[in-house]
Motif scaffolding. Structure first.
Motif, PDB file in Angstrom:
ATOM      1  N   GLY A  29      -1.579   2.284  -3.783  1.00  0.00           N
ATOM      2  CA  GLY A  29      -1.469   1.814  -4.104  1.00  0.00           C
ATOM      3  C   GLY A  29      -2.155   0.468  -3.424  1.00  0.00           C
ATOM      4  N   THR A  62       4.695   7.523  -1.320  1.00  0.00           N
ATOM      5  CA  THR A  62       4.673   6.175  -1.070  1.00  0.00           C
ATOM      6  C   THR A  62       5.065   5.624   0.342  1.00  0.00           C
ATOM      7  OG1 THR A  62       5.533   6.146  -3.712  1.00  0.00           O
ATOM      8  CG2 THR A  62       5.627   3.695  -1.978  1.00  0.00           C
ATOM      9  N   GLU A 122       0.773  -1.533  -0.434  1.00  0.00           N
ATOM     10  CA  GLU A 122       0.014  -0.070  -0.030  1.00  0.00           C
ATOM     11  C   GLU A 122       0.840   1.359   0.040  1.00  0.00           C
ATOM     12  OE1 GLU A 122      -3.138   0.288  -0.331  1.00  0.00           O
ATOM     13  OE2 GLU A 122      -3.570  -1.716   0.108  1.00  0.00           O
ATOM     14  N   HIS A 123       0.406   1.953  -0.341  1.00  0.00           N
ATOM     15  CA  HIS A 123       0.776   3.569  -0.357  1.00  0.00           C
ATOM     16  C   HIS A 123      -0.344   4.635   0.376  1.00  0.00           C
ATOM     17  CE1 HIS A 123       2.830   3.102  -4.736  1.00  0.00           C
ATOM     18  NE2 HIS A 123       3.180   2.239  -3.728  1.00  0.00           N
TER      19      HIS A 123
END
Length: 410
Positions: A307, A357, A301-302
Motif C-alpha cells: 500500500g 491488505t 498502508e497494506h
C-alpha cells in the motif's frame, strides 16, 4: 421437561390432583386463622410499595436458558421483607402481583387454571412456613443479628413453593416423574432462590436501619438491570450511519477489544472523521490533532507492504492506522451507501483480506465483536455498544455479554 419423564395421565388422576390442590388452597383459611391469628398489616404504605414493586418486577424479570427455564425477578426478596415486617398475610399479598399481572393485566396466562390453584396454595403455605421459622427463632427485629434467620426463612419460602407449585402439581396433575423434576430443575431454582433471598435479607436489614431508602438496593439490583439489559439489546442498524461515523464506531470498538486506552480510542474517532471528511471533527481536541493526522495518514498502508504512501508493512504500520483500515473496509460493506451487508457477511470479506491488505489481529478483534454482540442483537448489522458502557472492562466484555446472551426474551 421432556416426554421421557412423563407417565400416563388419566382423568381420574387429574381429578385427584385437583382435589389435593383444592384442599391445600382451602386449608389456608384455617391455617392463617390458627397460625397467624393476630393479623396486623403494619406499614400499609410499604406494603403497597412492595405490591407495586412486584408488578414492576414481573415485567422486568430476567429469564435465562438452562436445563429448566428459570427467572430472577426479586419475588422471594419482596415476600421475605413483607413476612418479616408484617407477617404471612402480607407475604401472600405481595406474592399476588405475579398472578394478577400474568392473568388479568397482560393475560400471559388464562385466569382460572389448575396451575393458578397450585400457585395460590404454594404462596400461602410458603409465607406461613417462613413466618413460623421467624417465630420459632424469635427474630422480632430486623437487626443485622437476625440476618441468618431471615435468610433461612427466605430459603424456606422458595423450597415450599417449589414442592407445591412444581413437584406436587407436576407429578399429580401434569404427569411428570418426581425424581427427574428434582434432579433437573431444583438446582436451578435453588440458585435463583439463593440470589433473591440474599437480596431480600440485605434489604430487610437495611430497612431496619435506614427505612425506605433500603429499597434502592432492590431497584438497582433487580429492576434497573432487568429493564435496561433488554433495552441494550434493541439497537439500531449501522446502515443508518454514514461511512465516516461507522468507521469511527468500528475503530473504537476494535480498539477496546485490543485494550487500547480511552485516549487512543478518542484519537481513532477523530482520525476516522478526518479520513472520510478531509477535515477535523469540531469535537477534536487540539492536543490530539497531531496523533489524529498521523493515524489517518497511514490508514492506506497494506499489511503486506503493497500500500501507500510509504509502503510500510505489518508492525511498521502504526496500530491506529491498521485499525482504521479494518474499520473503513468494514464500513464500506455495511454503512449507508454501501452494500449494507450483515456483519456475518462483512466479516467474511474482512477475513479474505487478512494478511494481505488488513492486519489479521485487528480482523480477529472485529470477529470477536461480531461473535459476542450478535448473540443478543436483533439487527444483523447492529451498531456495537459494549465498548461505550461505563463499566469495568471485565464486566463490559465478559460478564454483561453472557448475561445478555442468556436472556430468553429481549
Amino acid at each position: 421437561m421432556g416426554d421421557a419423564i412423563r407417565h400416563s395421565r388419566t382423568v381420574g388422576a387429574r381429578r385427584v390432583a385437583l382435589v389435593v390442590l383444592g384442599f391445600a388452597t382451602a386449608s389456608l383459611i384455617p391455617a392463617f386463622v390458627f397460625l397467624a391469628p393476630d393479623v396486623e398489616l403494619r406499614h400499609p404504605g410499604l406494603l403497597a410499595l412492595l405490591f407495586g414493586f412486584g408488578v414492576c418486577a414481573y415485567r422486568a424479570e430476567m429469564k435465562f436458558n438452562s436445563k429448566a427455564p428459570f427467572k430472577i425477578d426479586g419475588g422471594y426478596a419482596l415476600v421475605l421483607v413483607a413476612v418479616a415486617l408484617s407477617g404471612p398475610l402480607a407475604g401472600l399479598i405481595v406474592f399476588l402481583p405475579w398472578e394478577l399481572s400474568s392473568r388479568l393485566i397482560w393475560r400471559d396466562n388464562k385466569v382460572f387454571t389448575p396451575g393458578a390453584l397450585a400457585n395460590l396454595a404454594s404462596y400461602g403455605w410458603s409465607a406461613l412456613a417462613a413466618a413460623e421459622v421467624l417465630k420459632a427463632a424469635g427474630a422480632a427485629t430486623l437487626a443485622p443479628r437476625a440476618a441468618t434467620v431471615l435468610f433461612s426463612a427466605g430459603i424456606v419460602i422458595g423450597v415450599v413453593q417449589f414442592v407445591i407449585a412444581r413437584l406436587v402439581y407436576g407429578t399429580l396433575y401434569q404427569g411428570y416423574r418426581a425424581w427427574p423434576i428434582v434432579r433437573t430443575e431444583f438446582p436451578d431454582v435453588l440458585t435463583v432462590v439463593f440470589v433473591d433471598v440474599l437480596l431480600g435479607t440485605v434489604t430487610a436489614v437495611l430497612f431496619g436501619a435506614v427505612g425506605l431508602p433500603a429499597f434502592t438496593v432492590f431497584a438497582l439490583v433487580i429492576l434497573v438491570p432487568s429493564l435496561l439489559l433488554p433495552a441494550l439489546a434493541r439497537r439500531h442498524s449501522v446502515a443508518q450511519l454514514d461511512q465516516g461515523a461507522a468507521t469511527a464506531l468500528y475503530a473504537t470498538a476494535m480498539a477496546d477489544v485490543l485494550r487500547l486506552s480511552r485516549d487512543r480510542r478518542r484519537v481513532l474517532a477523530g482520525a476516522a472523521h478526518l479520513l472520510h471528511h478531509a477535515k477535523h471533527s469540531p469535537d477534536a481536541r487540539w492536543s490530539d490533532l497531531h496523533d489524529i493526522e498521523f493515524a489517518a495518514r497511514y490508514a492506506g498502508e497494506h499489511y503486506d507492504g503493497s500500500g501507500g504512501p510509504a509502503a510500510l508493512a505489518a508492525g511498521h504500520i502504526p496500530l491506529e492506522s491498521r485499525i482504521l483500515a479494518v474499520g473503513s473496509r468494514w464500513a464500506q460493506l455495511t454503512a449507508a451507501g454501501s452494500q449494507q451487508l450483515s456483519h456475518a457477511e462483512a466479516l467474511l470479506g474482512l477475513e479474505l483480506a487478512a494478511g494481505s491488505t488488513l492486519d489479521p489481529h485487528v480482523v480477529a478483534a472485529a470477529g470477536e465483536i461480531v461473535n459476542v454482540e450478535l448473540l443478543f442483537a436483533r439487527e444483523e448489522a447492529f451498531q456495537p455498544v459494549l465498548h461505550k458502557l461505563p463499566l469495568p472492562r471485565a464486566l463490559r466484555r465478559t460478564g454483561l455479554p453472557q448475561a445478555l446472551a442468556n436472556l430468553e426474551h429481549v
